[in-house]
Scaffold this active site. Structure first.
Site, PDB file in Angstrom:
ATOM      1  N   SER A 588       0.529  -0.832  -0.262  1.00 20.27           N
ATOM      2  CA  SER A 588      -0.033   0.294   0.103  1.00 20.27           C
ATOM      3  C   SER A 588       1.078   1.297  -0.043  1.00 20.27           C
ATOM      4  O   SER A 588       2.339   1.569   0.566  1.00 20.27           O
ATOM      5  CB  SER A 588      -0.563   0.208   1.005  1.00 20.27           C
ATOM      6  OG  SER A 588      -1.233   1.302   1.875  1.00 20.27           O
ATOM      7  N   TYR A 601      -2.678  -0.221  10.691  1.00 24.42           N
ATOM      8  CA  TYR A 601      -3.031  -0.455   9.308  1.00 24.42           C
ATOM      9  C   TYR A 601      -1.837  -0.483   9.092  1.00 24.42           C
ATOM     10  O   TYR A 601      -0.825  -0.746   7.740  1.00 24.42           O
ATOM     11  CB  TYR A 601      -4.062  -0.238   8.444  1.00 24.42           C
ATOM     12  CG  TYR A 601      -4.154  -0.155   6.988  1.00 24.42           C
ATOM     13  CD1 TYR A 601      -4.532  -1.535   6.712  1.00 24.42           C
ATOM     14  CD2 TYR A 601      -3.702   0.750   6.520  1.00 24.42           C
ATOM     15  CE1 TYR A 601      -4.502  -1.635   5.348  1.00 24.42           C
ATOM     16  CE2 TYR A 601      -3.542   0.876   4.503  1.00 24.42           C
ATOM     17  CZ  TYR A 601      -4.054  -1.009   4.535  1.00 24.42           C
ATOM     18  OH  TYR A 601      -3.951  -1.413   2.791  1.00 24.42           O
TER      19      TYR A 601
END
Length: 711
Positions: A588, A601
């Site tokens: 990501s 996250y």
């Protein structure tokens, strides 16, 4: 004793399937070509009647000549390639019958067989029809309106028996003719014509070691005649199984229990795949069909297996003979290196045997020797592996070898099995017409021969990656922890790609047991794995004071531990294969960019990225590349964005959930919305062949987020 047609009632067939539907046939009344296709599909639906792609069917009709308008007789026959079970009108060749007969004046003898195939093109009636096959004259020179040429195991068992001609004469009281083995072609068509002239009134012809011709004046008469002849052959074999001696001489070893067989096969398949892939990267298939086990466990295995097959259709797909593994069924396979070293001499011996076969049989104009590795590998007590350029070819090779086992079983029950002489086998395998057909095959796609396991591939980014890989020729293992979502993806892939491109597995990436089972399924279905894509994920967006320990553990278990475990199991298989491989980690932008409400996250994504670097540094010696794709804001078809994550991110940026796609696009340099297909294309860029010497890289697919530039 069968003495005439229509001996059997539809309900009395035991060894073949009577599928004729009077209502469906009535709807085709007057359409002989339609009835030919209907009959063909019924025959092809029963593998006891003919194998996949094997055999051909025809009908003869009177049609107007497109130039003169005068009535002329036209033969419609299955064209080159294709399968009668799925035959459509586009798969038929339509030819002027009188022109085909006129070719007899041009025929110069066996030495000039191949030149006749080119002349078939001058006989074509329907210019949109399929190219005529080598079997065209075999149908043309038989005067019947409807003709079936099939390769039923029961008939070939008699055709391949040492006493096949005598058995055929006695079994059918002279109503089935006999033509000795000869390679299909123009001359064989003339021999069928002569056999009929010498035996008027017969209902069919047995081709030595090859197959069966039957016919009728209508589609239905031909269909029933075919079923009856094959049924009688099968009855005769059944009456003789075990009559004079045990089947295949009786069992001399026992099979492992079913669960143990599949576990052993899954463990060995990647080793075998690596050994078979020295020339071309192969896709595998495994079966422990009871017919395979009966043969491999028998006293006659060592005598019969080296003989190879008899029917040329079987032989072309299974090679001159199988490789039989001298390996105990229950051997400990934990040391794959030692197992591989122990098997290498057997593979070397097989390649040497094949090279000797080629050198001793080749002609001055023979094509170059092809891949010398085995197609069929038999493991007594466990089952059969087949390896080929793609899954369908590997699966069909297994079906054909089971056909060959059935033939050997039947021939041995009534006489003695005889295979094709090696020179005849070579002349089929390296036939210039077959070589020309191979040369016309489409160029392999970039991922042909590759196997990919993409975690979380029942939706979103994962499904897009799996679909892209399948489109580029790969076999894929679709998986998800959501059974309903997985079932939906399975149906979608079956509809788009058929049965041979994918398999499925329920997979929770936090469970080592589930991961092992998924990779075992990959090994059983395709032989191993070449590409592992860690895509499964979830997102939790909360301020630090709201973030729970449970949230933290879940994120790290799925994203970091999951990536580690899946990679670990995938690498173990890649090392067994010794073919290198690719690990792609879908990470990501958040691995590089610090944002609000993202401690768990974002840090887990950073761990994923650095784990990728560590793996790349470690696995280079195995020719396993490890690379990263960094998406951002891929909202379409994503479970992540369907829940609290979208609400959390919207809250963090002070916009509504509906405004998120536009918000993310506007903050990029390219002002673009990122879609799952964009990530799939990036993954393909890594594995498609152009970046084979790249590892440890990061590719951002985020529309251009300057803060995420890799420094």
């Amino acid at each position: 004793m069968l003495t005439q047609a229509n001996t059997y009632q539809p309900s009395s067939f035991k060894h073949v399937s009577y599928l004729w539907d009077d209502a469906k046939a009535a709807a085709l009344e007057g359409d002989e070509v339609g009835l030919l296709i209907y009959r063909s599909n019924l025959l092809g639906a029963d593998l006891r009647l003919t194998n996949y792609g094997g055999g051909n069917t025809s009908c003869k009709v009177t049609s107007p000549d497109p130039l003169t308008g005068d009535p002329t007789e036209v033969m419609w026959v299955k064209g080159s390639g294709g399968d009668i079970g799925t035959l459509k009108k586009s798969g038929l060749a339509a030819l002027y019958l009188n022109r085909l007969h006129a070719l007899k004046k041009r025929y110069r003898g066996l030495a000039f067989e191949d030149e006749m195939v080119e002349l078939f093109n001058y006989c074509i009636y329907d210019l949109n029809s399929k190219a005529p096959s080598i079997d065209t004259p075999l149908h043309a020179f038989l005067p019947f309106k409807h003709v079936d040429h099939l390769h039923p195991d029961a008939a070939i068992a008699i055709a391949a028996a040492k006493d096949g001609k005598r058995i055929t004469q006695e079994l059918f009281n002279g109503q089935i003719g006999w033509v000795d083995w000869q390679r299909p072609g123009f001359d064989l068509g003339l021999q069928l014509e002569q056999c009929l002239a010498d035996n008027p009134g017969i209902r069919g012809i047995m081709l030595g070691s090859h197959g069966l011709f039957t016919w009728g004046d209508t589609a239905y008469e031909s269909y029933v005649n075919t079923l009856e002849v094959i049924e009688r052959c099968a009855e005769y074999l059944e009456d003789n199984f075990g009559k004079n001696r045990p089947v295949f001489g009786g069992a001399i070893r026992q099979s492992l229990p079913a669960e143990n067989r599949t576990a052993q096969a899954a463990a060995l398949a990647p080793v075998l795949r690596g050994l078979c892939s020295g020339h071309t990267r192969m896709i595998g298939h495994f079966t422990d069909d009871e017919r395979v086990l009966e043969f491999t466990n028998s006293a006659d295995l060592d005598r019969l297996a080296p003989l190879g097959t008899s029917c040329p259709d079987h032989f072309l797909r299974t090679k001159i003979s199988p490789l039989v593994l001298d390996l105990p069924a229950d051997i400990d396979l934990s040391d794959s290196g030692a197992i591989k070293a122990g098997l290498e001499p057997a593979f070397a011996a097989y390649r040497a045997m094949y090279a000797e076969y080629y050198e001793s049989c080749k002609h001055p104009n023979s094509p170059a020797m092809r891949d010398p590795n085995p197609v069929v590998i038999l493991w007594p007590g466990v089952g059969m592996f087949t390896f080929a350029k793609d899954k369908q070819t590997a699966r069909v090779a297994a079906e054909f070898y089971i056909n060959a086992i059935n033939v050997m079983k039947g021939a041995e029950a009534v006489s003695e099995y005889t295979s094709l002489p090696r020179q005849e086998a070579f002349d089929i395998e390296y036939w210039l017409l077959e070589e020309a057909k191979l040369q016309r095959m489409p160029k392999p796609k970039p991922l042909s021969g590759k196997i990919a396991l993409v975690t979380g591939s029942a939706g979103g980014i994962g499904k897009a990656i799996a679909r892209k890989f399948a489109n580029e020729g790969a076999c894929v293992i679709i998986n998800d922890m959501d059974a309903d979502r997985l079932s939906s993806a399975d149906a979608e892939f079956k509809a788009q790609y058929g049965r041979d491109t994918h398999t499925t597995a329920l997979l929770d990436v936090t469970s080592a047991d589930a991961i092992q089972k998924a990779f075992e399924k990959a090994a059983l279905a395709f032989g191993g794995v070449d590409i592992v894509v860690n895509c499964a994920g979830l997102s939790i967006s909360k301020p630090i004071e709201e973030h729970t320990e449970k949230d933290w553990d879940l994120l790290y278990d799925v994203l970091v531990k999951g990536q580690f475990l899946v990679t670990q199991y995938g690498v173990a298989i890649m090392r067994k294969q010794n073919l290198g491989g690719d690990v792609l980690n879908i990470v990501s932008k958040n691995a590089l960019v610090s944002g609000p409400n993202n401690a768990g996250y974002g840090s887990a994504k950073a761990a994923q990225m650095h784990l990728s670097r560590l793996n790349a540094a470690e696995l280079g010696k195995d020719r396993i590349r490890v690379n990263v794709v960094n998406p951002d804001a891929v909202i379409a078809d994503s479970k992540i964005w369907a829940g609290e994550w979208a609400e959390g991110r919207a809250k963090a940026y002070g916009v509504s959930v509906e405004e998120l796609p536009a918000y993310y696009a506007k903050r990029t340099l390219l002002n673009e919305v990122i879609l799952p297909d964009d990530i799939a294309n990036a993954c393909f860029a890594y594995v498609g062949g152009l970046l084979d010497k790249s590892t440890g890289n990061v590719l951002n697919v985020d529309g251009g987020v300057a803060m995420a530039f890799v420094r």
